[in-house]
Design an enzyme around this catalytic site. Structure first.
Site, PDB file in Angstrom:
ATOM      1  N   GLY A 135     -23.754  48.257 -13.449  1.00  0.00           N
ATOM      2  CA  GLY A 135     -24.845  47.293 -13.303  1.00  0.00           C
ATOM      3  C   GLY A 135     -24.770  46.530 -11.996  1.00  0.00           C
TER       4      GLY A 135
ATOM      5  N   ARG B 248     -23.471  42.118  -8.138  1.00  0.00           N
ATOM      6  CA  ARG B 248     -23.640  41.049  -7.144  1.00  0.00           C
ATOM      7  C   ARG B 248     -25.039  41.048  -6.545  1.00  0.00           C
ATOM      8  NH1 ARG B 248     -20.031  43.823  -2.404  1.00  0.00           N
ATOM      9  NH2 ARG B 248     -20.840  45.920  -2.719  1.00  0.00           N
TER      10      ARG B 248
ATOM     11  N   ASP C 132     -16.446  39.201  -7.722  1.00  0.00           N
ATOM     12  CA  ASP C 132     -16.819  37.798  -7.517  1.00  0.00           C
ATOM     13  C   ASP C 132     -18.313  37.620  -7.266  1.00  0.00           C
ATOM     14  OD1 ASP C 132     -17.115  38.778  -4.940  1.00  0.00           O
ATOM     15  OD2 ASP C 132     -15.324  37.785  -4.155  1.00  0.00           O
ATOM     16  N   GLY C 133     -19.060  38.717  -7.307  1.00  0.00           N
ATOM     17  CA  GLY C 133     -20.501  38.616  -7.123  1.00  0.00           C
ATOM     18  C   GLY C 133     -20.946  38.450  -5.686  1.00  0.00           C
TER      19      GLY C 133
ATOM     20  N   ARG D 259     -31.915  54.229 -10.620  1.00  0.00           N
ATOM     21  CA  ARG D 259     -30.794  55.109 -10.301  1.00  0.00           C
ATOM     22  C   ARG D 259     -30.570  56.123 -11.423  1.00  0.00           C
ATOM     23  NH1 ARG D 259     -27.249  51.629  -7.040  1.00  0.00           N
ATOM     24  NH2 ARG D 259     -28.264  49.617  -6.723  1.00  0.00           N
TER      25      ARG D 259
ATOM     26  N   ASP E 251     -24.285  56.335 -10.005  1.00  0.00           N
ATOM     27  CA  ASP E 251     -24.995  55.053  -9.944  1.00  0.00           C
ATOM     28  C   ASP E 251     -25.485  54.741  -8.540  1.00  0.00           C
ATOM     29  OD1 ASP E 251     -21.984  54.760  -9.841  1.00  0.00           O
ATOM     30  OD2 ASP E 251     -22.550  52.804  -9.041  1.00  0.00           O
ATOM     31  N   ASN E 252     -25.095  55.565  -7.567  1.00  0.00           N
ATOM     32  CA  ASN E 252     -25.569  55.390  -6.194  1.00  0.00           C
ATOM     33  C   ASN E 252     -26.594  56.455  -5.812  1.00  0.00           C
ATOM     34  OD1 ASN E 252     -23.821  53.233  -5.893  1.00  0.00           O
ATOM     35  ND2 ASN E 252     -22.215  54.443  -4.921  1.00  0.00           N
TER      36      ASN E 252
END
EC number: 2.7.7.-
Length: 480
Positions: free
Chosen positions: A86, A89, A121-122, A179, A248-249
């Site tokens: 998901g 960030r 850490d986003g 995606r 996912d890319n």
């Protein structure tokens, strides 16, 4: 003109996202924006006024109609099922409505923690944000389908990676961020109805001509496969290595997305590994066509509840056809051939073998070849080879092949120079801009963006040169 936004993803695909707001950075400031793209999209210049702070570019404000969400998806990473991933960030702020009725996602990367951040850490760092902005714009001007970069915001927020860096945000635009991993997520959760909803969404908004056709799903997947094949062919012809082709890319629309440890060839090396974290070489340059097929097979598996196996296999065959056809066309153009002849592949492969033995610069070799005169037995390209006899033998066969075309030198050279760039985004060029930006000097970032807008223009400065010693084999990784 007032910008207008919609929230189709949020409204039509419940349970595929979490609604949340961006988390601003400390002392955020706009350091670059894409003036040409902003003009094309009729974005008011006032939005880029630095006196207003980082504004929407730094997640400090939203524009009317925006309804931000973080999307959920899953995927296979380095060939292994990774489960739920998901937007860890990134936040989809909204979808801009364009004059022709289409939409454009505004996706803010580095926007802070989301429910999908896992151990992260986003945040995004200035280094990777600059690289993605440069790469996506370089690819666009090379004519390769890609996401776009609209703006970069820098900050004083410390972010720990391999070393301590500073946080940044990138406004990334794309027709869609859908995606392969979106489909995998719900397939492996045993929710086939949501997989079908995703397919319906894609067809409704991007292939509306098939909405009422009984075989719409099969036609749609064939087109996804064909677009993927054409995209990979484009990568291979310009010497681009994506570096992290996880499912996912992979874009449903056949866009280059998620620029991380990418790299363009300096020396021609078919086994080039751009990502120093890819210890097994899964995503090396010459593996990209087979990896894309493997990824399509993973996507095909998710579609088995509503597409027949035979139709899925036909679509996968379409990938191979599109890849080989488009690659062949592009490489003939790069060689200056207007017709297809049976020995063309052999001639190309002989050149590749010679380049690999010599460590020839991929981009410069084809650009110099673009200046060939078929009546001249000499070429400046000859001086770049150590084994002159081997080059001469190949060059004689090449000129003989050119003489079979009813095309004069000027027209052929013109065609070749339209497909053989003088400039690509070499890692060392990006690193030079990053080093300066990290010291507060944005001039090289702006200058390099301008250079990359004219990749097919010859230059006599170092933007078109081979890398200096310090710039050879720069290591890049997924730590963005």
């Amino acid at each position: 003109m007032t910008l207008s936004f919609t929230a189709r993803w949020r409204d039509e695909l419940p349970a595929t996202y979490t609604a949340l707001l961006p988390t601003p950075l400390k002392n955020a400031r706009l350091i670059w924006y894409n003036d040409k793209l902003a003009q094309q999209l009729a974005i008011p210049a006032s939005l880029f006024d630095a006196t207003n702070g980082a504004g929407v570019w730094g997640g400090e404000t939203l524009l009317p109609g925006m309804s931000p969400v973080a999307q959920v998806y899953s995927g296979h990473q380095f060939g292994v099922w990774a489960g739920q991933l998901g937007d860890g960030r990134g936040i989809l702020l909204g979808e801009q409505l364009l004059a022709d009725g289409s939409t454009l996602d505004w996706h803010l990367k580095g926007a802070g923690l989301t429910p999908y951040s896992r151990m992260g850490d986003g945040r995004a760092v200035l280094r990777s944000t600059i690289r993605e902005s440069l790469a996506s714009e370089a690819m666009h001007y090379l004519g390769i389908p890609t996401t776009r970069a609209l703006s970069i915001v820098a900050s004083d927020t410390p972010v720990q990676r391999e070393t301590q860096e500073t946080g940044a945000m990138l406004m990334r635009l794309a027709q869609s961020h859908m995606r392969f991993g979106h489909f995998e997520h719900f397939y492996y959760r045993r929710e086939p109805e949501k997989v079908q909803q995703l397919a319906d969404f894609a067809i409704r908004h991007y292939w509306p001509q098939w909405q009422d056709v009984p075989e719409k799903y099969a036609l749609w997947f064939e087109e996804v496969a064909a677009r993927t094949g054409r995209l990979i062919a484009e990568w291979q012809t310009v010497g681009f290595s994506h570096g992290v082709m996880n499912t996912d890319n992979m874009s449903i629309l056949g866009l280059t997305i998620d620029y991380g440890p990418f790299g363009f060839f300096d020396d021609y090396d078919p086994g080039f590994i751009g990502n120093h974290s890819d210890h097994q070489g899964r995503y090396r340059f010459d593996n990209q066509p087979s990896v894309a097929l493997w990824n399509l097979q993973r996507l095909a598996q998710t579609l088995t509840p509503f597409i027949e196996i035979d139709a899925l296999n036909r679509a996968l065959d379409r990938y191979q056809d599109a890849l080989l056809t488009h690659y062949g066309q592009r490489m003939r153009q790069k060689l200056g051939f207007f017709t297809e002849q049976k020995d063309d592949n052999a001639l190309l492969n002989e050149l590749f073998s010679l380049m690999a033995r010599e460590g020839s610069d991929y981009t410069r070799t084809f650009r110099m070849l673009s200046h060939t005169e078929q009546q001249s037995a000499s070429s400046p390209l000859r001086d770049t080879f150590i084994d002159r006899a081997a080059f001469d033998a190949w060059f004689d066969r090449y000129r003989a092949r050119l003489r079979t075309e009813a095309v004069d030198d000027a027209l052929r050279q013109q065609q070749m120079q339209r497909v053989n760039p003088a400039i690509v985004l070499r890692n060392w060029l990006a690193q030079r801009a990053i080093d300066a930006a990290e010291q507060g000097d944005m001039a090289e970032l702006h200058r390099l963006h301008e250079v990359l807008r004219q990749p097919f223009t010859d230059r006599d400065d170092d933007y078109a040169s081979r890398p200096p010693e310090w710039g050879k084999r720069l290591e890049v990784s997924c730590s963005s």
